[in-house]
Design a protein around this motif. Sequence first.
Motif, mmCIF file in Angstrom:
data_model
loop_
_atom_site.group_PDB
_atom_site.id
_atom_site.type_symbol
_atom_site.label_atom_id
_atom_site.label_comp_id
_atom_site.label_asym_id
_atom_site.label_seq_id
_atom_site.Cartn_x
_atom_site.Cartn_y
_atom_site.Cartn_z
ATOM 1 N N LEU A 11 0.816 -1.217 0.000
ATOM 2 C CA LEU A 11 0.000 0.000 0.000
ATOM 3 C C LEU A 11 0.852 1.271 0.000
ATOM 4 C CD1 LEU A 11 -2.710 -1.072 2.609
ATOM 5 C CD2 LEU A 11 -2.994 -0.897 0.133
ATOM 6 N N GLY A 12 2.158 1.118 0.178
ATOM 7 C CA GLY A 12 3.031 2.290 0.210
ATOM 8 C C GLY A 12 2.811 3.149 1.439
ATOM 9 N N ILE A 13 2.580 2.508 2.573
ATOM 10 C CA ILE A 13 2.305 3.260 3.800
ATOM 11 C C ILE A 13 3.508 3.196 4.731
ATOM 12 C CG2 ILE A 13 0.914 3.191 5.916
ATOM 13 C CD1 ILE A 13 -1.440 2.582 4.137
ATOM 14 N N GLU A 14 3.982 4.369 5.118
ATOM 15 C CA GLU A 14 5.168 4.420 5.974
ATOM 16 C C GLU A 14 4.818 4.970 7.353
ATOM 17 O OE1 GLU A 14 7.769 6.840 3.684
ATOM 18 O OE2 GLU A 14 8.448 5.169 2.442
ATOM 19 N N HIS A 15 5.659 4.637 8.315
ATOM 20 C CA HIS A 15 5.524 5.157 9.682
ATOM 21 C C HIS A 15 4.134 4.908 10.258
ATOM 22 C CE1 HIS A 15 9.314 7.005 8.838
ATOM 23 N NE2 HIS A 15 8.802 7.699 7.845
ATOM 24 N N ARG A 62 -8.870 6.588 -0.323
ATOM 25 C CA ARG A 62 -8.853 5.597 -1.401
ATOM 26 C C ARG A 62 -7.395 5.257 -1.716
ATOM 27 N NH1 ARG A 62 -11.476 5.035 -6.384
ATOM 28 N NH2 ARG A 62 -10.550 3.112 -7.152
ATOM 29 N N CYS A 63 -7.056 3.968 -1.746
ATOM 30 C CA CYS A 63 -5.689 3.584 -2.128
ATOM 31 C C CYS A 63 -5.740 2.738 -3.397
ATOM 32 C CB CYS A 63 -4.991 2.852 -0.982
ATOM 33 S SG CYS A 63 -5.824 1.370 -0.440
ATOM 34 N N LEU A 64 -4.598 2.355 -3.922
ATOM 35 C CA LEU A 64 -4.575 1.533 -5.127
ATOM 36 C C LEU A 64 -5.347 0.236 -4.874
ATOM 37 C CD1 LEU A 64 -0.854 2.025 -6.201
ATOM 38 C CD2 LEU A 64 -2.868 2.926 -7.367
ATOM 39 N N ASP A 65 -6.017 -0.260 -5.908
ATOM 40 C CA ASP A 65 -6.772 -1.505 -5.772
ATOM 41 C C ASP A 65 -5.866 -2.629 -5.273
ATOM 42 O OD1 ASP A 65 -8.820 -0.089 -6.835
ATOM 43 O OD2 ASP A 65 -8.896 -1.175 -8.750
ATOM 44 N N LEU A 66 -6.430 -3.532 -4.496
ATOM 45 C CA LEU A 66 -5.685 -4.740 -4.130
ATOM 46 C C LEU A 66 -6.153 -5.828 -5.085
ATOM 47 C CD1 LEU A 66 -5.725 -4.498 -0.254
ATOM 48 C CD2 LEU A 66 -3.769 -4.254 -1.782
ATOM 49 N N GLY A 67 -5.299 -6.198 -6.000
ATOM 50 C CA GLY A 67 -5.758 -7.047 -7.100
ATOM 51 C C GLY A 67 -6.768 -6.246 -7.894
ATOM 52 N N GLN A 107 -0.247 9.453 -7.522
ATOM 53 C CA GLN A 107 0.907 9.351 -8.423
ATOM 54 C C GLN A 107 0.535 8.556 -9.681
ATOM 55 O OE1 GLN A 107 4.303 7.992 -6.263
ATOM 56 N NE2 GLN A 107 5.598 7.830 -8.075
ATOM 57 N N GLN A 108 -0.156 7.442 -9.466
ATOM 58 C CA GLN A 108 -0.540 6.618 -10.608
ATOM 59 C C GLN A 108 -1.550 7.347 -11.496
ATOM 60 O OE1 GLN A 108 -0.623 2.433 -10.238
ATOM 61 N NE2 GLN A 108 -2.609 2.234 -11.237
ATOM 62 N N CYS A 412 6.082 15.017 -14.760
ATOM 63 C CA CYS A 412 5.305 13.780 -14.625
ATOM 64 C C CYS A 412 6.032 12.804 -13.699
ATOM 65 C CB CYS A 412 5.073 13.129 -15.984
ATOM 66 S SG CYS A 412 4.044 11.657 -15.866
ATOM 67 N N PRO A 413 5.374 12.334 -12.626
ATOM 68 C CA PRO A 413 6.028 11.374 -11.727
ATOM 69 C C PRO A 413 6.101 10.008 -12.384
ATOM 70 C CG PRO A 413 3.746 11.677 -11.060
ATOM 71 C CD PRO A 413 3.973 12.591 -12.250
ATOM 72 N N PRO A 414 7.027 9.138 -11.912
ATOM 73 C CA PRO A 414 7.016 7.767 -12.420
ATOM 74 C C PRO A 414 5.823 7.031 -11.825
ATOM 75 C CG PRO A 414 8.602 7.990 -10.650
ATOM 76 C CD PRO A 414 8.029 9.353 -10.875
ATOM 77 N N LEU A 415 5.532 5.859 -12.311
ATOM 78 C CA LEU A 415 4.508 5.039 -11.667
ATOM 79 C C LEU A 415 4.964 4.694 -10.260
ATOM 80 C CD1 LEU A 415 3.484 2.701 -14.593
ATOM 81 C CD2 LEU A 415 1.921 4.133 -13.289
ATOM 82 N N PRO A 416 4.039 4.508 -9.319
ATOM 83 C CA PRO A 416 4.449 4.195 -7.940
ATOM 84 C C PRO A 416 5.339 2.957 -7.906
ATOM 85 C CG PRO A 416 2.048 4.446 -8.110
ATOM 86 C CD PRO A 416 2.588 4.583 -9.491
ATOM 87 N N GLY A 417 6.411 3.044 -7.137
ATOM 88 C CA GLY A 417 7.303 1.886 -6.966
ATOM 89 C C GLY A 417 8.296 1.681 -8.094
ATOM 90 N N ARG A 418 8.281 2.557 -9.107
ATOM 91 C CA ARG A 418 9.238 2.420 -10.210
ATOM 92 C C ARG A 418 10.233 3.567 -10.128
ATOM 93 N NH1 ARG A 418 5.911 0.069 -14.505
ATOM 94 N NH2 ARG A 418 4.235 -0.947 -13.365
#
Length: 421
Positions: A11-15, A62-67, A107-108, A412-418
Amino acid sequence: MRGASVLRRVLGIEHALIEGIDLEDDVVVVDVRLHKRQQLRCSRCRKRCAKHDDGRGRRRWRCLDLGSTKAYVQSDAPRVRCREHGVVVAAVTWARPGSGFTLAFEQQTAWLAVHASQSTVGQLMRVTWRSVGRILTRVVADGLAGRDLLDGVTRIGIDETSYRRGHRYLTVVVCHDTGRLIWAAPGRNKATLKLFFDELGVERCKRITHASADGAAWIHDTVREKCPNAIVCMDAFHIVKWANEALDKIRREVWNDMRQHRKRGRPPKDAKQRARQIKHARWALLKNPDNLTDKQAATLAELEAAGSPMWKAWLLKEDLRELLKLDADEAIDRLDLWLERVDESGLAEFEKIAKTIRELRPEIEAMLTHRLTNGRVESVNAKIRLIQIRAFGFHNPFALIALAKLTLSGLCPPLPGRAVT
Ligand SMILES: [Zn+2]
């Protein structure tokens, strides 16, 4: 909870701690609690503050879909009292203040808005286009933090571009050296452009050496007022555009004359065919000669044989377009000859252009001498027009500007995690 660190990563959640995960009405809800050290911070300045109240209780982002399943992050959202910013909602590490989406989700969405159509973004992310507009505005604001698009700029192109019906305009500024969009704002007048020079500041205004524009007095005057060292150049593209517009006007006049004639009776035998020919001559007249189809070339030849005013106008347009490509000295000589030919042509539409060219003579000579690469500015403007079409439905020029900056300012940001490519 087992697998919590996997979920945090996904989910990209920190702390924060994952407290639980559940399925509610076909939607995944992940309960999250910020680490103690991250709690009760001001969402503007991130300073630790005293708690004000619980706000509106638990909130969802709202976060990125899980699957393929829609998912939300859920957490407390208390309000804090910041000495500087007053009572504000407390910061969270996974979302921007005021946003109902996580950072990765935004970001996406921003990446997709740059690379895909409006309907693709809407369907894939399951958000309205208006929400997309607000997301883009936030992503761009973040991208600009600690970054100055106006740094090191010396040669600029200034243009106006319309958006939405109802004649609403943006003023856009492009850097000739990088080909990037560096500034845009709603409006097209001196006051709008002055905002740009205010942002640039007195020192950087002095470093502007060249500015190109479309001949509009409000641009030229403002540049001269604000940039003491700038040479003002005319955009070659606009001169050719004037000639094309004049040519098209003449074509329509001829066509209308012919129709009137037909209505009054006694049409010449081939009138119908000739009217159709003129109607379809449009593209033949506007295209560069190298790109003509055989049929279009034949149309032009017929206009020539008939001694049509359209033929005269076409020659003038082509000569103007060609002479602007020559070296400065030769181009200036040819321009003088061209102006004489316009005087003799009796074509009122071209006489108007000749008058404008005489008025803008210094700017045109500067353009021929300094040869700013206007192709770049023009391609940026053409791209903005495409973005405008995609931006219909934003209802807000700032969302359009955000999409333009993401696409044309290198934001333009990269895709999340890339990694950035
Ligand atoms: Zn604060």
